[in-house]
Design an enzyme around this catalytic site. Structure first.
Site, mmCIF file in Angstrom:
data_model
loop_
_atom_site.group_PDB
_atom_site.id
_atom_site.type_symbol
_atom_site.label_atom_id
_atom_site.label_comp_id
_atom_site.label_asym_id
_atom_site.label_seq_id
_atom_site.Cartn_x
_atom_site.Cartn_y
_atom_site.Cartn_z
ATOM 1 N N LYS A 54 4.516 -5.319 -0.867
ATOM 2 C CA LYS A 54 4.140 -6.642 -1.372
ATOM 3 C C LYS A 54 5.371 -7.548 -1.446
ATOM 4 O O LYS A 54 6.518 -7.066 -1.340
ATOM 5 C CB LYS A 54 3.491 -6.468 -2.744
ATOM 6 N N ASN A 110 3.316 -4.796 -8.563
ATOM 7 C CA ASN A 110 3.415 -3.325 -8.516
ATOM 8 C C ASN A 110 3.877 -2.806 -7.156
ATOM 9 O O ASN A 110 3.522 -1.717 -6.730
ATOM 10 C CB ASN A 110 2.097 -2.681 -8.965
ATOM 11 N N GLU A 134 -9.460 -1.003 6.015
ATOM 12 C CA GLU A 134 -8.214 -1.773 5.869
ATOM 13 C C GLU A 134 -7.362 -1.701 7.139
ATOM 14 O O GLU A 134 -6.788 -2.709 7.562
ATOM 15 C CB GLU A 134 -7.416 -1.251 4.675
ATOM 16 N N HIS A 186 0.875 -1.794 -1.912
ATOM 17 C CA HIS A 186 -0.556 -1.501 -1.812
ATOM 18 C C HIS A 186 -0.720 -0.194 -1.052
ATOM 19 O O HIS A 186 0.026 0.072 -0.105
ATOM 20 C CB HIS A 186 -1.279 -2.615 -1.042
ATOM 21 N N TYR A 197 -6.485 -12.243 2.924
ATOM 22 C CA TYR A 197 -6.401 -11.526 1.646
ATOM 23 C C TYR A 197 -7.763 -11.462 0.949
ATOM 24 O O TYR A 197 -8.053 -10.498 0.237
ATOM 25 C CB TYR A 197 -5.354 -12.174 0.733
#
Ligand code: IDP
Ligand code: MG
Length: 172
Positions: free
Chosen positions: A9, A128, A142, A131, A45
């Site tokens: 990210k 975080n 995905e 992903h 997204y």
């Protein structure tokens, strides 16, 4: 062999910790079969987080919009990793969603500490680091969403020697 998607990210890219995190996966023997840096738009997204991930349905509009805005703060690095039960193994290495709850030893536990409430108070999705696909079915969707077939590569790693049928018999 199973495949899973990871995305470094914007917080990982901008903190300059992509290499050291990637080395954890390589050290575990996971094979990189696709890799690219990109700056996806809202539509991409939306499909990733709601169409496939049901984040808006599960967590509501505010968290969803905060998360999409956070992902658009900069480029990300997407990869497809391959290995034995790669989806589950990679998720175990990544740890749970909220860094505060992620155990030391996991990527989210080692590289972040923030809470859902702290993220909400600054209108961000919780930062975080990475992903990772949560389920096999999610991983398949995905990977198809982020990579074309021609961007996924086939080659041999040395490690695969140890995940394929043994060529030998025990010496007596
Ligand atoms: P996951 O990334 O561990 O699979 P999901 O529930 O699929 O978790 O959520 C996707 C991403 O959205 C999370 O990684 C996190 O960045 C963000 N997110 C999820 N739930 C919350 C929340 O309650 N507050 C803030 N951000 C959240
Ligand atoms: Mg998820």
């Amino acid at each position: 062999m199973e495949r899973t998607l990871i995305v470094f990210k914007p917080d990982a890219v901008q903190r300059g910790i992509v290499g050291e995190i990637l080395s954890r996966f390589e050290r575990a023997g996971l094979k990189i079969v696709g890799a690219k840096m990109l700056n996806p738009d809202y539509k991409h997204y939306f499909e990733h987080y709601e169409g496939i991930g049901t984040l808006k349905t599960r967590k509501g509009d505010k968290i969803f919009e905060d998360q999409l805005a956070s992902m658009q703060e900069g480029p990300v690095i997407a990869m497809v990793l391959e290995g034995v039960e790669a989806v589950e193994v990679v998720r175990k290495m990544v740890g749970p969603t909220e860094p505060k709850s992620a155990q030391p030893g996991t990527i989210r536990g080692d590289y972040a500490h923030v809470t859902y409430s702290a993220a909400a108070s600054i209108n961000r999705g919780v930062s975080n680091i990475i992903h990772a696909s949560a389920e096999k079915d999610e991983a398949e969707q995905e990977i198809a969403h982020w990579f074309s077939d021609s961007e996924l590569h086939d080659y041999q790693t040395v490690h695969e020697r140890f995940t394929q049928p043994a060529p030998h018999k025990a010496k007596k």
